[in-house]
Design an enzyme around this catalytic site. Structure first.
Site, mmCIF file in Angstrom:
data_model
loop_
_atom_site.group_PDB
_atom_site.id
_atom_site.type_symbol
_atom_site.label_atom_id
_atom_site.label_comp_id
_atom_site.label_asym_id
_atom_site.label_seq_id
_atom_site.Cartn_x
_atom_site.Cartn_y
_atom_site.Cartn_z
ATOM 1 N N ASP A 109 42.498 42.882 38.146
ATOM 2 C CA ASP A 109 42.674 41.849 37.119
ATOM 3 C C ASP A 109 43.805 40.862 37.411
ATOM 4 O OD1 ASP A 109 44.306 44.116 36.801
ATOM 5 O OD2 ASP A 109 44.633 43.749 34.680
ATOM 6 N N GLU A 176 44.671 46.669 34.786
ATOM 7 C CA GLU A 176 45.975 47.284 35.089
ATOM 8 C C GLU A 176 47.061 46.604 34.274
ATOM 9 O OE1 GLU A 176 49.818 47.874 36.262
ATOM 10 O OE2 GLU A 176 48.898 45.966 36.729
#
Ligand SMILES: [Zn+2]
Ligand SMILES: [Zn+2]
Length: 449
Positions: A109, A176
């Site tokens: 991400d 994350e």
């Protein structure tokens, strides 16, 4: 006879050393022939970042690449607490005979940051966040470097199958940055649907080290993080008539100051800990004493016992200070420890980390592999070790031009940090080191015995 034994010994040692050197040279040659295409992959990923919980295209690309390399790939792994969030986890497995199972993880991400680097491959992506606000999106934490490094290592490990034996599990982990992606994958039965690892490894880039270098910390390397909300309730009224109120603004000020004594007076100085009040909101006008004030805190610690003690102290101080101010029992502060915005500490198994540190020093040069201090930043890789049941190791790879590091230490002007709109890792040497680090570590753990 003794001389002959000695000669034989020297001969065997030099054979082993030259085999190692040859292996290194061939690994370097393999990376040389892949590096141009890896840098292109990196730039493409960098230009097309996606926010946490929305890594749809990124995960599809990552999965396609791994399938093409011969891995058995499963997509859309991960169950979040919010059912509207799709889990975009990728799990790629390569079984190659008997031996240990090694997990290697990359995150997928990006962040709601508007890129200001002005690089030719800078992100121009804009999107609406969960609150409906338009935001820029940027790989300001370098997860694109991690993905590219893992794809590079995945290719080498597939090509070098005759040199290892066991099972490789490569993970593309979503979310994350919001520290809920690893748990979402575990909640989706990661370790029962797919082989449970004997070892887990991961890396993160850092602007604090020169590209080409690797840093690691045996034992705790990153802290646990716990978000806490405190709702301080008073009795509101007119600003001119404090005697008829219980003022939550003053109470908030007292609580914030009292919270500073937790780390300084209650916690052992040998146990790192942080209590930060990052947000305070209350009131509307000059002359109104409000009914409540809301605080947002982040709490950092390495040891779980320390974390629990910090939380208990925060509750005691918030409630005790309100009692001292005469707030009635039914209006005492509400302390809410987040169940989702929380992550465990990242603990490097010391034996595993020292073992891999030595192997990396051989592969990258002794001067390029250094022990570094732990940090109070956090990440959610620790969950994949199931509370330290699975030995794991987390390495930092340098992402800065060496000349810039030197200039920064001479001038005292820090380089753009992770999450900065100006963060710009130098692609080629950083990726080269990332690929080599993951490949060498996995090969060592899976080497034929
Ligand atoms: Zn980050
Ligand atoms: Zn990151």
């Amino acid at each position: 006879m003794r001389n002959l034994n000695c000669l034989l010994f020297i001969f065997i040692i030099s054979l082993t050393l030259s085999a190692k050197i040859n292996a290194q040279q061939s690994l370097d040659a393999m990376i040389d022939s892949d590096i141009a295409s890896l840098v292109t992959t990196y730039k493409n990923l960098h230009a097309a970042p996606e926010l946490s919980h929305r890594e749809e295209k990124t995960s599809a690309f990552f999965a396609t690449q791994l399938k093409a390399l011969g891995y058995t790939v499963n997509e859309r792994i991960g169950k979040f607490e919010r059912p509207e969030w799709q889990g975009y986890g990728v799990v790629a497995v390569m079984r190659n005979g008997t031996g240990p199972t090694v997990l290697v993880r990359s995150d997928l991400d990006a962040l709601p940051v508007e890129e200001k680097t002005e690089l030719p491959y800078a992100s121009k992506v804009r999107t609406k966040n969960d609150a409906g606000q338009e935001v820029g999106v940027m790989h300001a934490c370098g997860h694109d470097i991690h993905m590219t490094s893992l794809l590079g290592a995945a290719k080498l490990l597939a090509q070098l199958k005759d040199q290892w034996s066991g099972t490789l599990v490569l993970i593309g982990q979503p979310a994350e940055e919001t520290i809920d992606g690893a748990r979402a994958m575990l909640r989706d039965d990661l370790y029962t649907r797919f082989p449970r690892p004997d070892f887990a490894i991961a890396l993160h880039d850092t602007p604090d080290l020169a590209a080409g270098m690797v840093g690691y910390t045996p034992a705790y390397t990153m802290a646990s993080s716990t978000n806490i909300d405190i709702k301080i309730r008073g009795l509101g009224g007119h600003g001119s008539k404090p005697e008829a109120t219980k003022d939550p603004v003053v109470l908030a000020a007292q609580i914030i100051v009292a919270l500073q004594t937790i780390v300084s007076r209650e916690n052992s100085p040998l146990d790192p800990a942080v209590v930060t009040v990052g947000s305070i909101h209350g009131g509307t006008r000059y002359n109104i004493i409000p009914d409540e004030v809301n605080l947002q805190l982040t709490v950092r610690a390495f040891k779980e016992a320390v974390r629990q003690k910090l939380i208990a102290s925060i509750e005691r101080i918030a409630k005790g200070t309100a009692i001292a101010a005469g707030v009635p029992a039914e209006r005492l502060p509400i302390v809410k420890v987040s169940e989702t915005e929380v992550t465990t500490a990242t603990y490097n198994d010391p034996t595993l980390t020292e073992r891999l540190g030595k192997v990396l020093a051989l592969a990258l040069g002794q001067q390029n592999v250094v022990k570094i201090s732990p940090v109070m930043g956090s990440e959610d890789f620790g969950y994949l070790s199931l509370n330290q049941q699975i030995p794991s190791a987390y390495f930092f790879i340098g992402a800065s031009e060496p000349a810039k590091i030197k200039q920064s230490s001479e001038t005292g002007v820090p380089l753009p940090s992770l999450h900065s709109s100006l963060f710009a890792p130098v692609p080629e040497p950083t990726i080269r080191t990332g690929v080599k680090t993951l490949t060498v570590a996995a090969l060592d753990l899976l080497k034929k015995r």
